[in-house]
Scaffold this active site. Structure first.
Site, PDB file in Angstrom:
ATOM      1  N   LYS A 121      15.340  39.234  38.686  1.00 13.43           N
ATOM      2  CA  LYS A 121      15.917  40.402  39.366  1.00 13.43           C
ATOM      3  C   LYS A 121      14.845  41.023  40.237  1.00 13.43           C
ATOM      4  O   LYS A 121      13.654  40.884  39.948  1.00 13.43           O
ATOM      5  CB  LYS A 121      16.402  41.439  38.335  1.00 13.43           C
ATOM      6  CG  LYS A 121      17.491  42.329  38.853  1.00 13.43           C
ATOM      7  CD  LYS A 121      18.847  41.628  38.827  1.00 13.43           C
ATOM      8  CE  LYS A 121      19.957  42.498  39.356  1.00 13.43           C
ATOM      9  NZ  LYS A 121      21.275  41.892  39.096  1.00 13.43           N
TER      10      LYS A 121
HETATM   11  P1  NAD Z   1      27.333  48.950  44.800  1.00 15.55           P
HETATM   12  O1  NAD Z   1      26.094  49.567  45.268  1.00 15.55           O
HETATM   13  O2  NAD Z   1      28.166  48.171  45.752  1.00 15.55           O
HETATM   14  O3  NAD Z   1      28.293  50.045  44.124  1.00 15.55           O
HETATM   15  C1  NAD Z   1      27.897  50.873  43.085  1.00 15.55           C
HETATM   16  C2  NAD Z   1      28.970  51.940  42.888  1.00 15.55           C
HETATM   17  O4  NAD Z   1      28.659  52.732  41.740  1.00 15.55           O
HETATM   18  C3  NAD Z   1      29.093  52.916  44.054  1.00 15.55           C
HETATM   19  O5  NAD Z   1      30.455  53.238  44.230  1.00 15.55           O
HETATM   20  C4  NAD Z   1      28.322  54.141  43.573  1.00 15.55           C
HETATM   21  O6  NAD Z   1      28.753  55.340  44.200  1.00 15.55           O
HETATM   22  C5  NAD Z   1      28.676  54.116  42.112  1.00 15.55           C
HETATM   23  N1  NAD Z   1      27.728  54.812  41.241  1.00 15.55           N
HETATM   24  C6  NAD Z   1      26.386  54.782  41.292  1.00 15.55           C
HETATM   25  N2  NAD Z   1      25.870  55.552  40.320  1.00 15.55           N
HETATM   26  C7  NAD Z   1      26.910  56.059  39.640  1.00 15.55           C
HETATM   27  C8  NAD Z   1      27.036  56.938  38.544  1.00 15.55           C
HETATM   28  N3  NAD Z   1      25.959  57.465  37.945  1.00 15.55           N
HETATM   29  N4  NAD Z   1      28.281  57.242  38.103  1.00 15.55           N
HETATM   30  C9  NAD Z   1      29.357  56.706  38.701  1.00 15.55           C
HETATM   31  N5  NAD Z   1      29.308  55.904  39.743  1.00 15.55           N
HETATM   32  C10 NAD Z   1      28.102  55.586  40.217  1.00 15.55           C
HETATM   33  O7  NAD Z   1      26.910  48.038  43.557  1.00 15.55           O
HETATM   34  P2  NAD Z   1      27.672  46.790  42.945  1.00 15.55           P
HETATM   35  O8  NAD Z   1      27.143  45.552  43.575  1.00 15.55           O
HETATM   36  O9  NAD Z   1      29.132  47.053  42.920  1.00 15.55           O
HETATM   37  O10 NAD Z   1      27.099  46.806  41.462  1.00 15.55           O
HETATM   38  C11 NAD Z   1      27.636  47.646  40.446  1.00 15.55           C
HETATM   39  C12 NAD Z   1      27.188  47.133  39.094  1.00 15.55           C
HETATM   40  O11 NAD Z   1      27.623  45.777  38.926  1.00 15.55           O
HETATM   41  C13 NAD Z   1      25.674  47.084  38.876  1.00 15.55           C
HETATM   42  O12 NAD Z   1      25.416  47.298  37.510  1.00 15.55           O
HETATM   43  C14 NAD Z   1      25.318  45.661  39.232  1.00 15.55           C
HETATM   44  O13 NAD Z   1      24.099  45.233  38.637  1.00 15.55           O
HETATM   45  C15 NAD Z   1      26.508  44.955  38.645  1.00 15.55           C
HETATM   46  N6  NAD Z   1      26.759  43.609  39.190  1.00 15.55           N
HETATM   47  C16 NAD Z   1      26.933  43.413  40.532  1.00 15.55           C
HETATM   48  C17 NAD Z   1      27.202  42.138  40.997  1.00 15.55           C
HETATM   49  C18 NAD Z   1      27.476  41.866  42.442  1.00 15.55           C
HETATM   50  O14 NAD Z   1      27.844  40.711  42.759  1.00 15.55           O
HETATM   51  N7  NAD Z   1      27.361  42.805  43.347  1.00 15.55           N
HETATM   52  C19 NAD Z   1      27.267  41.053  40.103  1.00 15.55           C
HETATM   53  C20 NAD Z   1      27.108  41.299  38.741  1.00 15.55           C
HETATM   54  C21 NAD Z   1      26.865  42.585  38.303  1.00 15.55           C
END
Ligand code: NAD
Length: 432
Positions: A121
């Site tokens: 990561k």
């Molecule tokens: P992103 O940046 O696209 O979206 C994150 C979202 O969470 C946003 O809407 C933001 O406003 C919201 N957010 C942030 N802090 C918050 C809080 N304290 N309370 C409520 N909402 C909050 O990120 P993403 O890519 O969608 O990733 C989200 C999660 O999924 C992370 O934990 C990431 O590690 C995990 N993840 C992402 C992927 C991927 O392919 N993008 C794959 C596996 C896991």
């Protein structure tokens, strides 16, 4: 500097509230899982540690001509099963411990899915929303050039995570390619289609989350989506596609939120209209025909399924008893602390753990890497079919492990994954 301050605040928040930090969560989960396995101490110890950790401090020129220093990380937790794989996060919450936790979870996720990868990561302490496009590009290119000794299609392959996207991956791919002198699409995944990206990558994590949700409900005899209410925390890449796909399948998505709070309508939200409103206003607040709610209220809403898809440590010992959902499907990494896990377990809530539920992203990243390496591309139909096949296979593998060891799905997923890595490690032996 704002970046250093937020790093301290992030750490002290976990301490002040006496809830586990992401790295404490990852290590506690690991200890619980290895407790079910009869592994030599040397193997248990080896897998507990990240293989390598990289910290870099670098300058970025702002549009006004001034220069600001930023800090970035890349952690390779394991390379036992193959090149390390894992996203890059841009957030003020990033610190080395968070990156360590996320890298460790990537190792178990790839192993559980049967992908030929270890776990990694990366992250930069920055709020990308405060940068112009030019500043974001310069920050990304400088961070990417600092990572060049670590990344390549054979050694470590980054992807998007919170705060990064396909454009950021394109800049990393271009920086790497310019340095070596020829185009290397397979150095990152989650790229735009026109430079070697894959069909279905952007929506893959959200789709995988919904595949797991449908599978969990089906195994409880529930096949009619119209009576099932779903709450989604986080309206970024994972949350949006999960909410949208659930909505398309006929589930009643009653609430969604972002970092500033959410909206709730017990009769269901029109997710396509919510997406259009969000794209236009940049907010969920005051979307017509719904009540504005806080994230704390959202987690406690009456619903059948809760999908935390924002960030780590959202369901903790402080609020787990308020969760009313019968099924939690973890779109985010590490959204539930171990203390909260125990509370949910005691309440009979089924938790489909992150390393299974959100593995759709890394799975289609794997497809993208394979397509880049063979320079032969698949259509959307093939991607969806293969994604579904691997998600259900991993779900089965986890459910069988849960049955065999009489443990919950979280520990089962970790046990199944750790066994695979341990077996490969023992076969390879300790070098020299
Ligand atoms: P992103 O940046 O696209 O979206 C994150 C979202 O969470 C946003 O809407 C933001 O406003 C919201 N957010 C942030 N802090 C918050 C809080 N304290 N309370 C409520 N909402 C909050 O990120 P993403 O890519 O969608 O990733 C989200 C999660 O999924 C992370 O934990 C990431 O590690 C995990 N993840 C992402 C992927 C991927 O392919 N993008 C794959 C596996 C896991």
């Amino acid at each position: 500097m704002a970046t250093a301050l937020s790093m301290t605040m992030n750490k002290s928040t976990y301490k002040d509230q006496n809830v586990s930090s992401p790295y404490e969560t990852a290590l506690l989960q690991y200890d619980r899982a290895v407790g079910h396995l009869d592994l030599p101490t040397s193997v248990v110890e080896y897998m507990r540690y990240p293989r390598r950790e990289f910290t870099v401090n670098f300058p970025v020129r702002r549009d006004d001509g001034s220069t600001e220093m930023f800090t970035g990380y890349r952690v390779h937790h394991s390379t036992v099963l193959g090149p390390s794989k894992g996203g890059i996060r841009y957030s003020l919450h990033v610190d080395l411990d968070e990156v360590r936790a996320l890298a460790m979870w990537m190792t178990w996720k790839c192993a559980l899915m049967g992908l030929p990868y270890g776990g990694a990561k990366g992250g930069v302490i920055v709020d990308p929303k405060t940068l112009s496009m030019g500043e974001l590009e310069r920050l990304t290119r400088r961070y990417a050039s600092e990572l060049i000794p670590l990344i390549s299609p054979q050694s470590d392959v980054p992807a998007p995570d919170m705060g990064t996207n396909a454009q950021v991956m394109a800049w990393i791919m271009d920086t790497y390619s310019m340095t070596v002198g020829y185009s290397v699409p397979a150095v990152v995944t989650g790229k735009p289609l026109e430079i070697g990206g894959s069909e279905g990558r952007t929506s893959a994590t959200g789709h995988g989350v919904v595949i797991c949700m449908v599978e969990a409900l089906k195994r409880q005899g529930i096949t009619d989506p119209s009576n099932i209410s779903v709450v989604v925390q986080g309206f970024g890449n994972v949350g949006t596609y999960a909410a949208n796909h659930a909505f398309e399948l006929g589930f009643k998505v009653v609430a969604v939120s972002d970092v500033n709070g959410g909206i709730y309508n017990p009769n269901g939200l029109d997710i396509q209209a919510v997406r259009a409103y969000y794209a236009e206003t940049g907010a969920l607040k005051d979307f017509g025909n719904a009540e504005n709610i806080t994230n704390e209220e959202l987690l406690a809403l009456p619903c059948d399924v809760l999908i935390p898809a924002a960030m780590e440590s959202q369901i903790t010992r402080l609020n787990a008893d308020k969760v009313k959902a019968k099924l939690v499907v973890e779109g985010a990494n590490g959204p539930t602390t171990p203390a909260a896990d125990d509370i949910l377990n005691d309440k009979g809530v089924l938790v489909i753990p992150d390393i299974l539920a959100n593995a759709g992203g890394v799975t289609v990243s794997y497809f993208e890497w394979v397509q880049d390496l063979q320079a032969f591309f698949w259509d959307q139909e093939e991607i969806s079919r293969q994604l579904r096949r691997l998600m259900i296979k991993a779900y089965d593998f986890t459910a069988h492990t849960a049955e065999e060891y009489d443990i919950n799905m979280r520990t089962a997923a970790q046990v199944a994954a750790i066994k695979r890595v341990a077996q490969a490690l023992q076969t390879r032996g300790f070098y020299p």
